[in-house]
Design a protein around this motif. Structure first.
Motif, short mmCIF file in Angstrom:
data_model
loop_
_atom_site.label_atom_id
_atom_site.label_comp_id
_atom_site.label_asym_id
_atom_site.label_seq_id
_atom_site.Cartn_x
_atom_site.Cartn_y
_atom_site.Cartn_z
N ALA A 1 -6.60 9.38 2.37
CA ALA A 1 -6.67 7.68 1.63
C ALA A 1 -5.15 6.69 2.56
O ALA A 1 -5.81 5.40 2.47
CB ALA A 1 -6.42 7.79 0.54
N ALA A 2 -4.17 6.92 2.51
CA ALA A 2 -3.25 5.79 3.16
C ALA A 2 -3.75 5.44 4.22
O ALA A 2 -3.80 4.72 4.85
CB ALA A 2 -1.57 6.37 2.75
N PHE A 3 -3.85 6.94 5.31
CA PHE A 3 -3.92 6.02 6.55
C PHE A 3 -5.44 4.91 6.38
O PHE A 3 -5.80 4.02 7.94
CB PHE A 3 -4.52 7.53 7.31
N LEU B 1 -5.16 7.38 -7.67
CA LEU B 1 -4.46 7.59 -6.68
C LEU B 1 -3.79 6.48 -6.37
O LEU B 1 -2.81 7.03 -5.62
CB LEU B 1 -5.39 7.65 -5.19
N LEU B 2 -3.17 5.96 -7.09
CA LEU B 2 -2.17 4.76 -6.68
C LEU B 2 -1.45 5.28 -7.82
O LEU B 2 -1.02 5.68 -9.08
CB LEU B 2 -2.74 3.59 -7.74
N THR B 3 -0.04 5.21 -8.12
CA THR B 3 1.12 6.18 -8.27
C THR B 3 1.01 4.79 -9.74
O THR B 3 1.69 5.12 -11.22
CB THR B 3 2.84 5.21 -7.75
N ARG B 4 0.54 3.39 -9.58
CA ARG B 4 0.47 2.52 -11.16
C ARG B 4 -0.41 1.46 -10.87
O ARG B 4 -0.67 0.64 -9.21
CB ARG B 4 1.66 2.58 -11.28
N VAL B 5 -1.89 1.45 -11.16
CA VAL B 5 -2.36 0.45 -11.13
C VAL B 5 -2.33 -1.13 -11.72
O VAL B 5 -1.69 -1.63 -12.63
CB VAL B 5 -3.33 0.57 -12.63
N LEU C 1 0.95 -1.06 0.29
CA LEU C 1 -0.45 -0.15 0.04
C LEU C 1 0.37 1.24 -0.21
O LEU C 1 0.17 2.18 -0.86
CB LEU C 1 -0.89 -0.76 1.06
N ILE C 2 1.88 1.13 1.09
CA ILE C 2 2.84 2.61 1.22
C ILE C 2 3.60 2.97 -0.92
O ILE C 2 4.16 3.63 -0.75
CB ILE C 2 3.61 2.52 2.23
N ARG C 3 3.36 1.43 -0.85
CA ARG C 3 4.85 1.80 -2.43
C ARG C 3 3.40 2.20 -3.82
O ARG C 3 4.00 3.28 -4.31
CB ARG C 3 4.82 0.45 -2.49
N ARG C 4 2.29 1.59 -3.54
CA ARG C 4 1.33 2.07 -4.43
C ARG C 4 0.57 3.28 -4.24
O ARG C 4 0.00 4.76 -5.08
CB ARG C 4 0.77 0.81 -4.98
N LEU C 5 0.39 3.60 -2.55
CA LEU C 5 -0.45 4.43 -2.55
C LEU C 5 0.20 5.24 -1.58
O LEU C 5 0.39 5.30 -0.17
CB LEU C 5 -1.67 4.12 -1.62
N PRO D 1 5.47 11.06 -5.79
CA PRO D 1 4.90 9.88 -6.80
C PRO D 1 4.01 10.66 -7.88
O PRO D 1 3.30 11.25 -7.41
CB PRO D 1 4.63 9.03 -5.57
N PRO D 2 4.16 10.42 -9.39
CA PRO D 2 2.65 10.42 -10.43
C PRO D 2 1.39 9.79 -9.72
O PRO D 2 1.79 8.68 -9.68
CB PRO D 2 3.64 10.31 -11.42
N ARG D 3 0.38 9.91 -10.38
CA ARG D 3 -0.62 10.08 -10.01
C ARG D 3 -0.99 9.09 -11.69
O ARG D 3 -0.24 9.79 -12.64
CB ARG D 3 -1.62 10.57 -10.45
N THR D 4 -1.54 7.73 -11.36
CA THR D 4 -2.21 7.03 -12.30
C THR D 4 -3.70 8.11 -13.35
O THR D 4 -4.59 8.33 -12.75
CB THR D 4 -2.70 6.14 -12.49
N GLU D 5 -3.24 8.42 -14.10
CA GLU D 5 -4.48 9.00 -14.93
C GLU D 5 -5.36 8.31 -16.46
O GLU D 5 -5.12 7.23 -16.69
CB GLU D 5 -3.87 9.92 -16.06
#
Length: 376
Positions: A122-124, A295-299, A109-113, A197-201
């Protein structure tokens, strides 16, 4: 966020979660002091003992008294020590499992969010929900040792497995709040100096379609499987004999997110109030799943599955809090008594949440097929 940066907050959160559960379990003796009943009241003490007993190192009363399980077979010192050893081993496995389960989920979760600006809440919430789920996983993994310590592991094994897994569910829900907060705080510190970290479009239409498909999986449990005639059929199902006999309790525990039937005469208002909590569960899941891909850096499938489990657990807890506030609260009911049902259904949230995450990911990828690849 890289795995190296995510590992430290995940480990700290897992250690804190295990330490808080151990501390609460070690406090069981304090609840037996005469002053506890006078200060908190007998009902509150009994409820707190029910919360902490599955995490306490104190052996069960029947072992402490030299009696084996429900059969009341007297044990000598050697037999009592042997069953106490099995119980202690089971508790050690439970603490190790809750640590491992939380760390693995938190790492993903921390890696992707990552809990950076715009994603901290959202992470919390995701980490809090995962901590509650980790407690359930730990209880399920360690359950065979607790059943064996009772001295009658071969008798109605699956009903016993369901009973042991359900015990102690409230405590991880409570202490996971602290563990999630500490994990987010350390993760924010670890993220300092790193690039944002980028957001996934993800197109809004594709995200909503994926959320609808994932929510449909949850609705299958809430609406179809939880309908009393269907739940009764699950309860009645049983293979012939052996360890797999009477799986009804276990099936209901891991598949059903609620329970409902047609309204009784004169109780339509109460029925609608209970159904409002089911609607809230589905609304929270849909809203969370529709926001998750952006919200994920990568889906990825693991990230979506973990996020869907968190969304389902959060929706379940929100529905239970609504039911406590609107339906069950009364002048004779204290807070602890009213919160006795908190955490019910988390095994089913794990099962259905994982399936919802898989379905949502598949629908999202189908929706994006042929579209430009989103930014990673």
């Amino acid at each position: 966020m890289t795995y190296r940066r995510a590992a430290i907050p995940a480990l700290i959160g897992g250690l804190l979660l295990a330490a808080l559960l151990w501390w609460a379990g070690s406090s069981a003796d304090a609840l037996r002091l005469p002053g506890s009943v006078g200060t908190l009241g007998p009902d509150a003490v009994a409820e707190l003992q029910r919360w902490v007993a599955p995490w306490a190192y104190d052996p069960p009363s029947f072992l402490d008294a030299g009696v084996q399980g429900h059969g009341y077979v007297l044990l000598g010192d050697d037999g009592r020590d042997r069953y106490n050893g099995i119980y202690t081993a089971g508790l050690q496995i439970r603490y190790g499992a809750v640590f491992a389960a939380f760390v693995l989920g938190a790492l993903l979760l921390i890696r992707r969010l990552p809990p950076v600006r715009g994603r901290t809440t959202a992470a919390f919430l995701a980490l809090w929900a995962w901590g509650a789920a980790a407690g359930t996983l730990a209880a399920a993994v360690s359950a065979p040792w607790f059943i064996a310590a009772a001295g009658h592991g071969s008798h109605r094994f699956l009903p016993q497995l369901a009973s042991v897994t359900a015990a102690g569910r409230q405590l991880p829900v409570a202490v996971s709040l602290v563990a999630a907060g500490a994990t987010v705080l350390v993760a924010r510190i670890a993220a300092e100096g790193a690039s944002t970290p980028p957001r996934t479009e993800v197109p809004a239409r594709a995200a909503r379609l994926a959320a609808t498909a994932g929510t449909a999986v949850i609705a299958l449990s809430v609406v179809v499987l939880s309908y009393q005639p269907v739940a009764a059929a699950l309860q009645a199902y049983s293979p012939d004999g052996g360890l797999l006999a009477e799986p009804g309790d276990l099936l209901r525990q891991w598949l059903l997110l609620g329970a409902w039937d047609a309204p009784a005469a004169g109780a339509v208002v109460d029925w609608l109030l209970h159904r409002a909590s089911d609607v809230l569960l589905l609304a929270v899941v849909w809203w969370a799943l529709s926001r998750l891909p952006g919200l994920l850096t990568r889906v990825t499938l693991p990230a979506m599955a973990a996020g869907a489990v968190g969304a389902t657990v959060l929706g379940l807890l929100a529905s239970q809090l609504l039911r406590i506030a609107v339906v069950q609260t009364g002048p004779q009911q204290g807070l602890l008594y009213s919160s006795a049902a908190i955490g019910n259904g988390i095994p089913a949230a794990l099962t259905c949440g994982l399936l919802a995450g898989v379905v949502a990911t598949a629908v999202l990828r189908l929706s994006l097929r042929g579209a430009p690849e989103p930014a990673a």
